[in-house]
Design a protein around this motif. Structure first.
Motif, PDB file in Angstrom:
ATOM      1  N   LYS A 261       0.809  -1.220   0.000  1.00  0.00           N
ATOM      2  CA  LYS A 261       0.000   0.000   0.000  1.00  0.00           C
ATOM      3  C   LYS A 261       0.844   1.273   0.000  1.00  0.00           C
ATOM      4  O   LYS A 261       0.339   2.364  -0.248  1.00  0.00           O
ATOM      5  CB  LYS A 261      -0.959   0.014   1.185  1.00  0.00           C
ATOM      6  CG  LYS A 261      -0.299   0.092   2.541  1.00  0.00           C
ATOM      7  CD  LYS A 261      -1.335   0.146   3.673  1.00  0.00           C
ATOM      8  CE  LYS A 261      -2.070   1.472   3.691  1.00  0.00           C
ATOM      9  NZ  LYS A 261      -2.923   1.613   4.895  1.00  0.00           N
ATOM     10  N   TYR A 262       2.145   1.135   0.279  1.00  0.00           N
ATOM     11  CA  TYR A 262       3.030   2.298   0.302  1.00  0.00           C
ATOM     12  C   TYR A 262       3.960   2.350  -0.910  1.00  0.00           C
ATOM     13  O   TYR A 262       4.734   3.290  -1.046  1.00  0.00           O
ATOM     14  CB  TYR A 262       3.873   2.283   1.584  1.00  0.00           C
ATOM     15  CG  TYR A 262       3.018   2.295   2.823  1.00  0.00           C
ATOM     16  CD1 TYR A 262       2.446   3.471   3.291  1.00  0.00           C
ATOM     17  CD2 TYR A 262       2.743   1.115   3.510  1.00  0.00           C
ATOM     18  CE1 TYR A 262       1.645   3.489   4.419  1.00  0.00           C
ATOM     19  CE2 TYR A 262       1.935   1.117   4.636  1.00  0.00           C
ATOM     20  CZ  TYR A 262       1.386   2.303   5.080  1.00  0.00           C
ATOM     21  OH  TYR A 262       0.577   2.312   6.193  1.00  0.00           O
TER      22      TYR A 262
ATOM     23  N   VAL B   1      -0.856   3.807  -5.196  1.00  0.00           N
ATOM     24  CA  VAL B   1      -0.652   4.739  -4.097  1.00  0.00           C
ATOM     25  C   VAL B   1      -0.310   6.117  -4.653  1.00  0.00           C
ATOM     26  O   VAL B   1       0.377   6.247  -5.673  1.00  0.00           O
ATOM     27  CB  VAL B   1       0.466   4.260  -3.144  1.00  0.00           C
ATOM     28  CG1 VAL B   1       1.814   4.295  -3.810  1.00  0.00           C
ATOM     29  CG2 VAL B   1       0.491   5.090  -1.879  1.00  0.00           C
TER      30      VAL B   1
ATOM     31  N   ASP C 172      -2.594  10.377  -0.715  1.00  0.00           N
ATOM     32  CA  ASP C 172      -3.408   9.340  -0.082  1.00  0.00           C
ATOM     33  C   ASP C 172      -2.749   8.742   1.155  1.00  0.00           C
ATOM     34  O   ASP C 172      -3.386   7.977   1.894  1.00  0.00           O
ATOM     35  CB  ASP C 172      -3.685   8.199  -1.073  1.00  0.00           C
ATOM     36  CG  ASP C 172      -4.549   8.651  -2.250  1.00  0.00           C
ATOM     37  OD1 ASP C 172      -5.293   9.634  -2.090  1.00  0.00           O
ATOM     38  OD2 ASP C 172      -4.458   8.015  -3.316  1.00  0.00           O
ATOM     39  N   VAL C 173      -1.486   9.060   1.384  1.00  0.00           N
ATOM     40  CA  VAL C 173      -0.755   8.483   2.517  1.00  0.00           C
ATOM     41  C   VAL C 173      -0.764   9.476   3.680  1.00  0.00           C
ATOM     42  O   VAL C 173      -0.328  10.621   3.535  1.00  0.00           O
ATOM     43  CB  VAL C 173       0.694   8.140   2.117  1.00  0.00           C
ATOM     44  CG1 VAL C 173       1.446   7.569   3.324  1.00  0.00           C
ATOM     45  CG2 VAL C 173       0.714   7.145   0.970  1.00  0.00           C
ATOM     46  N   ASP C 174      -1.246   9.031   4.807  1.00  0.00           N
ATOM     47  CA  ASP C 174      -1.293   9.860   6.013  1.00  0.00           C
ATOM     48  C   ASP C 174       0.095   9.913   6.644  1.00  0.00           C
ATOM     49  O   ASP C 174       0.613   8.884   7.076  1.00  0.00           O
ATOM     50  CB  ASP C 174      -2.296   9.256   6.999  1.00  0.00           C
ATOM     51  CG  ASP C 174      -2.359  10.007   8.321  1.00  0.00           C
ATOM     52  OD1 ASP C 174      -1.787  11.113   8.409  1.00  0.00           O
ATOM     53  OD2 ASP C 174      -2.985   9.476   9.260  1.00  0.00           O
TER      54      ASP C 174
ATOM     55  N   ASP D 103       0.486   8.208  10.038  1.00  0.00           N
ATOM     56  CA  ASP D 103       0.222   6.771  10.160  1.00  0.00           C
ATOM     57  C   ASP D 103       1.239   6.132  11.111  1.00  0.00           C
ATOM     58  O   ASP D 103       2.440   6.342  10.978  1.00  0.00           O
ATOM     59  CB  ASP D 103       0.314   6.141   8.766  1.00  0.00           C
ATOM     60  CG  ASP D 103      -0.018   4.657   8.757  1.00  0.00           C
ATOM     61  OD1 ASP D 103      -0.235   4.075   9.848  1.00  0.00           O
ATOM     62  OD2 ASP D 103      -0.067   4.064   7.673  1.00  0.00           O
TER      63      ASP D 103
ATOM     64  N   HIS E   3       7.649  11.002   4.289  1.00  0.00           N
ATOM     65  CA  HIS E   3       6.461  11.837   4.109  1.00  0.00           C
ATOM     66  C   HIS E   3       6.048  12.462   5.441  1.00  0.00           C
ATOM     67  O   HIS E   3       5.407  11.831   6.276  1.00  0.00           O
ATOM     68  CB  HIS E   3       5.338  10.972   3.547  1.00  0.00           C
ATOM     69  CG  HIS E   3       4.093  11.707   3.194  1.00  0.00           C
ATOM     70  ND1 HIS E   3       4.085  12.998   2.692  1.00  0.00           N
ATOM     71  CD2 HIS E   3       2.779  11.324   3.275  1.00  0.00           C
ATOM     72  CE1 HIS E   3       2.841  13.371   2.471  1.00  0.00           C
ATOM     73  NE2 HIS E   3       2.038  12.386   2.827  1.00  0.00           N
TER      74      HIS E   3
ATOM     75  N   TYR F   2       8.908   3.985  -2.171  1.00  0.00           N
ATOM     76  CA  TYR F   2       7.973   3.753  -1.077  1.00  0.00           C
ATOM     77  C   TYR F   2       7.744   5.078  -0.362  1.00  0.00           C
ATOM     78  O   TYR F   2       8.702   5.814  -0.076  1.00  0.00           O
ATOM     79  CB  TYR F   2       8.526   2.730  -0.081  1.00  0.00           C
ATOM     80  CG  TYR F   2       8.563   1.322  -0.628  1.00  0.00           C
ATOM     81  CD1 TYR F   2       7.491   0.451  -0.453  1.00  0.00           C
ATOM     82  CD2 TYR F   2       9.669   0.869  -1.341  1.00  0.00           C
ATOM     83  CE1 TYR F   2       7.523  -0.838  -0.968  1.00  0.00           C
ATOM     84  CE2 TYR F   2       9.713  -0.420  -1.854  1.00  0.00           C
ATOM     85  CZ  TYR F   2       8.637  -1.266  -1.668  1.00  0.00           C
ATOM     86  OH  TYR F   2       8.662  -2.536  -2.180  1.00  0.00           O
TER      87      TYR F   2
ATOM     88  N   PRO G 273       5.369   7.092   5.974  1.00  0.00           N
ATOM     89  CA  PRO G 273       4.824   8.052   6.937  1.00  0.00           C
ATOM     90  C   PRO G 273       5.895   8.413   7.964  1.00  0.00           C
ATOM     91  O   PRO G 273       6.485   7.524   8.582  1.00  0.00           O
ATOM     92  CB  PRO G 273       3.656   7.301   7.583  1.00  0.00           C
ATOM     93  CG  PRO G 273       3.259   6.274   6.557  1.00  0.00           C
ATOM     94  CD  PRO G 273       4.554   5.859   5.910  1.00  0.00           C
TER      95      PRO G 273
END
Length: 268
Positions: free
Chosen positions: A6-7, A13, A17-19, A22, A170, A226, A229
């Protein structure tokens, strides 16, 4: 070991969309999390020994991220147990006059990993499709050419025995503000602060868009990106440590065959 599909950029991805907050890898108390990271760091050292003993392949870890995202901290914690003889770190600053007199990838060739070595790039050739894009120094056509050159360069590396792992740290804008403020407020951290950090922060949205475009353009099957978070330093370190361990295990490293001439040899 967690799944990181998912990363991984290219598996639907997107950066937005990536918090960045997280913390899905964090379980247990702070001491238990530190113990988990220490165990991974030791495992990484064991795998690095195998990489060195095999003496054929190499691993390149690229760390990119906004100011305060934790590139230095990642190196310090993730490689805390790894022999410095097997890991080489290169920090990419603003290019010198000599570097500017060459093509933008010229300075990269000198610091690619040797056989049996892990190289870590703190910032990288991707600076040349970030700062010049945000500042308007290169146009869209030149940006696309550089993406293509980067993909060709990384293909050269992978086809000659280098495994390439790229992590975009991120961090959220609010978390960056807190970290920058800490550098201002705490005298012992003043040395980490530069006024240019505030100039880059003013262009936050432009940098986020530039990152999103380069991630899409340069995440390939053999050199994937990748999105990590990074608001939690512990989570960031755990995720990258797990990615490294998984990557090295997937290489199926082994020591060279035993030397028959040594069988039965007694040291006098």
């Amino acid at each position: 070991m967690s799944s990181f599909k998912k990363y991984r950029v290219g598996a639907k991805v997107r950066l937005a969309d990536v918090d960045p907050g997280d913390r899905h890898l964090l379980n247990g108390s702070d001491s238990e999390q530190r113990a988990q990271l220490d165990e991974l760091a030791q495992e990484l050292d064991d795998l690095q020994n195998l990489l060195h003993a095999e003496g054929k392949r190499k691993l390149l870890l690229v760390l990119q991220g906004m100011d305060t995202s934790g590139k230095d901290g990642t190196v310090r914690w993730v490689f805390s147990r790894t022999s410095p003889l097997g890991v080489r770190v290169a920090a990419f600053k603003a290019p010198s006059l000599d570097e500017l007199a060459h093509d933008f990838l010229w300075r990269c060739h000198a610091v690619v990993p040797r056989a049996g070595e892990i190289a870590v790039w703190n910032r990288s050739h991707y600076e040349d499709v970030l700062v010049p894009v945000v500042e308007g120094w290169i146009d869209k056509a030149e940006t696309q050419r550089r993406y293509a050159h980067i993909n060709d360069f990384e293909r050269l590396l992978t086809e000659t025995g280098t495994v390439v792992l790229k992590c975009m740290l991120h961090i959220g804008k609010d978390e960056q503000r807190e970290r920058l403020q800490a550098r201002i407020d705490e005298p012992a951290k003043n040395w980490k602060f530069a006024m240019g950090d505030l100039d880059a922060r003013k262009k936050w949205d432009l940098y986020q868009r530039a990152y999103a475009r380069l991630l899409d353009a340069t995440s390939t099957k053999n050199a994937p990106w990748y999105v990590v978070p990074a608001d939690s330093k512990t989570h960031r370190n755990l995720m990258i440590a797990q990615l490294l361990v998984k990557t090295l295990k997937d290489m199926k490293l082994s020591t060279p065959p035993a030397d028959p001439a040594l069988r039965g040899l007694i040291v006098p």
